[in-house]
Design a protein around this motif. Structure first.
Motif, mmCIF file in Angstrom:
data_model
loop_
_atom_site.group_PDB
_atom_site.id
_atom_site.type_symbol
_atom_site.label_atom_id
_atom_site.label_comp_id
_atom_site.label_asym_id
_atom_site.label_seq_id
_atom_site.Cartn_x
_atom_site.Cartn_y
_atom_site.Cartn_z
ATOM 1 N N LEU A 362 17.956 129.535 51.402
ATOM 2 C CA LEU A 362 17.906 130.841 52.067
ATOM 3 C C LEU A 362 17.421 130.558 53.484
ATOM 4 N N GLN A 363 18.335 130.588 54.415
ATOM 5 C CA GLN A 363 18.079 130.111 55.768
ATOM 6 C C GLN A 363 17.785 131.284 56.699
ATOM 7 N N GLY A 364 16.522 131.389 57.103
ATOM 8 C CA GLY A 364 16.105 132.456 57.996
ATOM 9 C C GLY A 364 15.082 131.949 58.979
ATOM 10 N N SER A 365 14.093 132.780 59.314
ATOM 11 C CA SER A 365 13.038 132.322 60.212
ATOM 12 C C SER A 365 12.301 131.133 59.602
ATOM 13 N N HIS A 366 12.235 131.118 58.275
ATOM 14 C CA HIS A 366 11.772 129.944 57.542
ATOM 15 C C HIS A 366 12.747 129.710 56.396
ATOM 16 N N ASN A 367 12.925 128.483 55.998
ATOM 17 C CA ASN A 367 13.880 128.145 54.938
ATOM 18 C C ASN A 367 13.181 128.071 53.583
ATOM 19 N N TYR A 368 13.786 128.748 52.606
ATOM 20 C CA TYR A 368 13.254 128.736 51.250
ATOM 21 C C TYR A 368 14.345 128.284 50.284
ATOM 22 N N GLY A 369 13.933 127.578 49.243
ATOM 23 C CA GLY A 369 14.879 127.123 48.236
ATOM 24 C C GLY A 369 15.093 128.172 47.165
ATOM 25 N N TYR A 370 16.283 128.151 46.579
ATOM 26 C CA TYR A 370 16.607 129.078 45.485
ATOM 27 C C TYR A 370 17.359 128.314 44.397
ATOM 28 N N ILE A 371 16.857 128.432 43.161
ATOM 29 C CA ILE A 371 17.515 127.823 42.000
ATOM 30 C C ILE A 371 17.588 128.866 40.890
ATOM 31 N N SER A 372 18.770 129.052 40.341
ATOM 32 C CA SER A 372 18.928 129.918 39.170
ATOM 33 C C SER A 372 19.075 129.043 37.935
ATOM 34 N N LEU A 373 18.238 129.292 36.933
ATOM 35 C CA LEU A 373 18.287 128.539 35.680
ATOM 36 C C LEU A 373 18.817 129.470 34.585
ATOM 37 N N PRO A 374 20.073 129.292 34.140
ATOM 38 C CA PRO A 374 20.681 130.232 33.197
ATOM 39 C C PRO A 374 20.151 130.128 31.777
ATOM 40 N N SER A 375 19.716 128.920 31.366
ATOM 41 C CA SER A 375 19.135 128.764 30.030
ATOM 42 C C SER A 375 18.359 127.456 29.988
ATOM 43 N N PHE A 376 17.511 127.329 28.986
ATOM 44 C CA PHE A 376 16.758 126.086 28.808
ATOM 45 C C PHE A 376 17.550 125.180 27.868
ATOM 46 N N TYR A 377 18.601 124.603 28.417
ATOM 47 C CA TYR A 377 19.478 123.768 27.623
ATOM 48 C C TYR A 377 18.904 122.358 27.482
ATOM 49 N N GLY A 378 19.352 121.678 26.434
ATOM 50 C CA GLY A 378 18.924 120.307 26.174
ATOM 51 C C GLY A 378 19.801 119.701 25.102
ATOM 52 N N ASP A 379 19.575 118.459 24.791
ATOM 53 C CA ASP A 379 20.355 117.762 23.770
ATOM 54 C C ASP A 379 19.590 117.822 22.450
ATOM 55 N N PHE A 380 20.095 118.607 21.496
ATOM 56 C CA PHE A 380 19.404 118.771 20.219
ATOM 57 C C PHE A 380 19.493 117.515 19.356
ATOM 58 N N LYS A 381 20.507 116.682 19.620
ATOM 59 C CA LYS A 381 20.670 115.476 18.812
ATOM 60 C C LYS A 381 19.795 114.341 19.317
ATOM 61 N N ASP A 382 19.502 114.343 20.621
ATOM 62 C CA ASP A 382 18.690 113.276 21.207
ATOM 63 C C ASP A 382 17.688 113.900 22.163
ATOM 64 N N ILE A 383 16.472 114.136 21.678
ATOM 65 C CA ILE A 383 15.478 114.835 22.490
ATOM 66 C C ILE A 383 15.034 114.006 23.689
ATOM 67 N N ARG A 384 15.362 112.707 23.683
ATOM 68 C CA ARG A 384 15.009 111.867 24.829
ATOM 69 C C ARG A 384 16.005 112.027 25.966
ATOM 70 N N SER A 385 17.153 112.617 25.653
ATOM 71 C CA SER A 385 18.178 112.808 26.682
ATOM 72 C C SER A 385 17.728 113.891 27.655
ATOM 73 N N PRO A 386 17.903 113.699 28.963
ATOM 74 C CA PRO A 386 17.436 114.691 29.942
ATOM 75 C C PRO A 386 18.181 116.005 29.813
ATOM 76 N N GLY A 387 17.435 117.110 30.011
ATOM 77 C CA GLY A 387 18.020 118.443 29.935
ATOM 78 C C GLY A 387 17.809 119.198 31.224
ATOM 79 N N CYS A 388 17.568 120.504 31.101
ATOM 80 C CA CYS A 388 17.504 121.351 32.291
ATOM 81 C C CYS A 388 16.313 121.019 33.179
ATOM 82 N N ALA A 389 15.170 120.606 32.604
ATOM 83 C CA ALA A 389 13.993 120.291 33.424
ATOM 84 C C ALA A 389 14.310 119.153 34.393
#
Length: 704
Positions: A362-389
């Motif tokens: 968001l680019q204005g007088s100061h710049n701010y970041g924006y992230i939309s996280l639609p769900s807390f997805y992850g790999d149910f078969k391998d919990i060591r696999s990286p997910g949304c975090a």
């Protein structure tokens, strides 16, 4: 056939084959209907499983059986157009033993089949008879807790005809709106000339659904069984659910970063044809180079030779067939120049675009970041696999390269997902310490700690939430609120502070139940003070008027949801005192006082807050019905328009790292442009930006 009302899609056939009731946790889909012999003797195994695993199992007695009875019948017949009081008086008592349940189930199944056939025969009598929409007749649609069935067959026939009239009226209304929007000469005054077309469309859809359900007795019995078993589950609590193996896989896939997909998106043409709207780059359909945007889909043939007639289906039906069916399919398509092609494609792993994360500036007088996280997805078969975090962390690092002065993390409409990912995400913002209190059925309450020392981001942080922010998103917001390291902004969250685990229906996997599962509520979450937000939701620091309209529901809306409680467990942690919450709230209220959009949204929301909890009375004369629909749609349109306003303080762009990748994908580049436009016109994001500006000014004044 398009223009079929949402109410029609709630019919039992459609419930079994398509509908997913979001938030309530009920999932009836074609994928659940496994092709094996029907076995009604699952009641005792299900109840035994739930009593062993559920965190707060109710007492199984006559009162509980009566609740299952009511839930089952209401789910089958939410509009009271199939069962009569005479039918119900003929049902055997339900005791929730295998023998009693089978007797009850079989009798209900028999009556329901008879009623579906009667409905079909009545349609054949009425399908060539014009309906009159001039009288002052109406029909009431009852909530579950005050349902009223017809007394006898004569009364049922009248109600069923009234229901047909309601569906035809709704179809006429939609046809009128579409005609107006496409500048065709079909106004509300002469729309009754379209009554034969509307009647034919509604009746065709109902007959198709009935035929699809009843043509295969096994499919029919399995559908009814799934609804019965879920009626038991739902009376343990809202989020407990019966799964077949395919439904379990579908549930896990929805929370995964990758999905198996043919890579096709569809739309309906003006002639009700189902056409290709988009082909996902990299998919099997894309690599075939034989399917193109605008091609018409005419037939689906599976690798076992069986095919689906598309004459009776809409886009939602087609998507369900392809999503829940087999992994190989032959599509018959017709190109715009009338060439017929048969193309075989297979499902391949693709990025789940519903769970796609990008960081924006968001680019204005100061710049701010924006992230939309639609769900807390992850790999149910391998919990060591990286997910949304892990994905959010990567985007934050990209944003930090551009020297952002603050971050907005948008969790609106995030219905939850993996609690592990929520914990990992919290660890990104917290140096170390306890995160929450956990309690299951067996253990005493214990503290969940952040296992990773250090944080990735410790700057100004705003978490956007709304009434559809549920489960893991609430869990994360609660942690941020406990530590006072961010500002929660929006409206009170959904209120789900319970967690589920998917277990086999019977722990002995050698028996015939090995393909059946239960998603059962087996633990609770509490904030670091030991208080649960179950049913109550997480209350934001800064409350903004809700724009959810009459869709606004929460955990307390469901009669079987578990109540809030608390535990005594000391958690040692040090909250921050660096955020001036009172000052921010005061500045926000001053702005909103003079903000016409937010003021109007608040007034509209207050007028329709109890929409779902009331008996809805629908007039069946054209003028009254159209007037009521116009008023409701105008309210929704107004709410939507008020929520969209181009921001004056900033422009929106993708971060520079992602921009390099977008230049290689024209489709994704166009999608990103549309996302930027939507972000720029969202008044809730605009207010979050202003709050970050308030924080920036405050922090700057402290440093002087």
């Amino acid at each position: 056939m398009k223009n079929i009302s949402e109410k029609l899609k709630l019919r039992i056939c459609f419930q079994c084959l398509v509908i997913i009731m979001f938030l309530a946790g009920i999932n009836y889909s074609y994928s659940q209907v496994a092709r094996n012999s029907i076995d009604c003797n699952k009641t005792e195994s299900l109840i035994k499983n739930l009593q062993q695993n559920h965190i707060s199992p109710p007492q199984i007695n006559d009162e509980f059986a009566a609740k299952v009875y009511r839930k089952f019948l209401y789910t089958l017949d939410p509009y009271c157009i199939y069962f009569t009081e005479e039918d119900l008086s003929s049902l055997p008592s339900l005791k929730l033993t295998n023998e009693s349940s089978c007797e009850f189930f079989n009798k209900v199944s028999e009556i329901f089949r008879k009623r579906l056939l009667y409905e079909d025969s009545l349609i054949k009598i009425l399908e060539n008879t014009p309906f009159n929409f001039a009288g002052k007749e109406n029909i009431s649609i009852y909530p579950e807790d005050s349902v009223k069935y017809c007394s006898n067959d004569d009364a049922l026939k009248k109600r069923l005809i009234a229901y047909f009239k309601l569906e035809i009226l709704n179809n006429l209304y939609l046809m009128s709106n579409e005609a107006d929007s496409s500048k065709k000469n079909v106004s509300s005054k002469n729309v009754l000339l379209k009554e034969p077309e509307s009647r034919a469309g509604v009746f065709k859809k109902i007959k198709c659904e009935t035929k699809e359900l009843l043509d295969d007795s096994l499919i029919y019995e399995k559908c009814i069984q799934i609804i019965f078993l879920n009626s038991i589950c739902q009376n343990f609590d809202t989020h407990t659910e019966f799964f077949t193996l395919s439904a379990k896989k579908e549930f896990e896939s929805s929370l995964s970063k990758e999905i198996l997909s043919f890579g096709l998106e569809f739309k309906e043409s003006e002639n009700d044809d189902i056409t290709i709207n988009r082909i996902v780059p990299g998919s099997s359909a894309w690599k075939s180079n034989q399917i193109h945007k605008g091609d018409k889909l005419t037939k689906i043939t599976w690798d076992d030779g069986k095919s689906n007639d598309l004459a009776c289906v809409d886009i939602e039906d087609v998507e369900n067939m392809l999503n829940t069916g087999k992994n190989k399919v032959e599509l018959t398509i017709e190109t715009p120049d009338k060439e017929i092609r048969k193309v075989t494609i297979v499902k391949e792993k693709l990025a789940n675009e519903d769970n796609f994360i990008n960081g924006f500036i968001l680019q204005g007088s100061h710049n701010y970041g924006y992230i939309s996280l639609p769900s807390f997805y992850g790999d149910f078969k391998d919990i060591r696999s990286p997910g949304c975090a892990n994905d959010v962390a990567k985007e934050i690092l990209k944003l930090q390269k551009e020297k952002i002065n603050g971050l907005i993390l948008d969790l609106r409409y995030n219905g939850g997902g993996s609690m592990k990912e929520a914990l990992d995400l919290a660890g990104i913002f917290i140096e170390e310490g306890p995160l929450a209190i956990f309690r299951d059925k067996i253990s005493k309450p214990y503290i969940i700690k952040d296992l990773n020392r250090g944080s990735i981001y410790n700057g100004p942080l705003i978490i956007l939430v709304n009434g559809f922010s549920a489960s893991a998103s609430e869990f994360f917001a609660s942690i941020i609120k406990d530590y006072n390291i961010g500002v929660i902004v929006g409206e009170k969250t959904f209120g789900k502070a319970v967690g589920q685990v998917v277990v086999p229906l019977d722990s002995n996997m050698l028996n015939n139940y090995s393909n059946d599962f239960v998603k059962v509520t087996n633990h609770r979450f509490y904030n670091l003070k030991g208080k649960s937000y179950q049913r109550e939701g997480v209350v934001p620091h800064i409350i903004l008027p809700s724009n959810l309209g009459y869709y606004k529901v929460n955990e307390s809306f469901y009669s079987t949801s578990l109540y809030s409680d608390s535990v005594t467990k000391k958690a040692t942690y040090t909250p921050s005192n660096n955020i001036p919450y009172a000052r921010l709230d005061s500045l926000n209220k001053a702005r909103l006082k003079n903000d016409t959009n937010f003021n109007k949204i608040e007034l509209i929301q207050a007028s329709i807050a109890n929409y779902y909890k009331k008996t809805r009375i629908h007039p069946l004369d054209k003028d009254s019905y159209f007037k009521k629909k116009d008023a409701l749609n105008e309210t929704i349109k107004t709410m939507k328009n008020l929520s969209a306003r181009p921001a004056k303080e900033y422009t929106v762009r993708a971060n520079r790292t992602n921009n390099l990748l977008l230049s290689l994908d024209e489709v994704q580049e166009e999608i990103t442009k549309e996302i930027c436009k939507n972000i720029n016109e969202d008044i809730y994001i605009e207010e979050a930006y202003k709050l970050l500006e308030d924080l920036f000014i405050y922090n700057s004044s402290k440093e002087k």
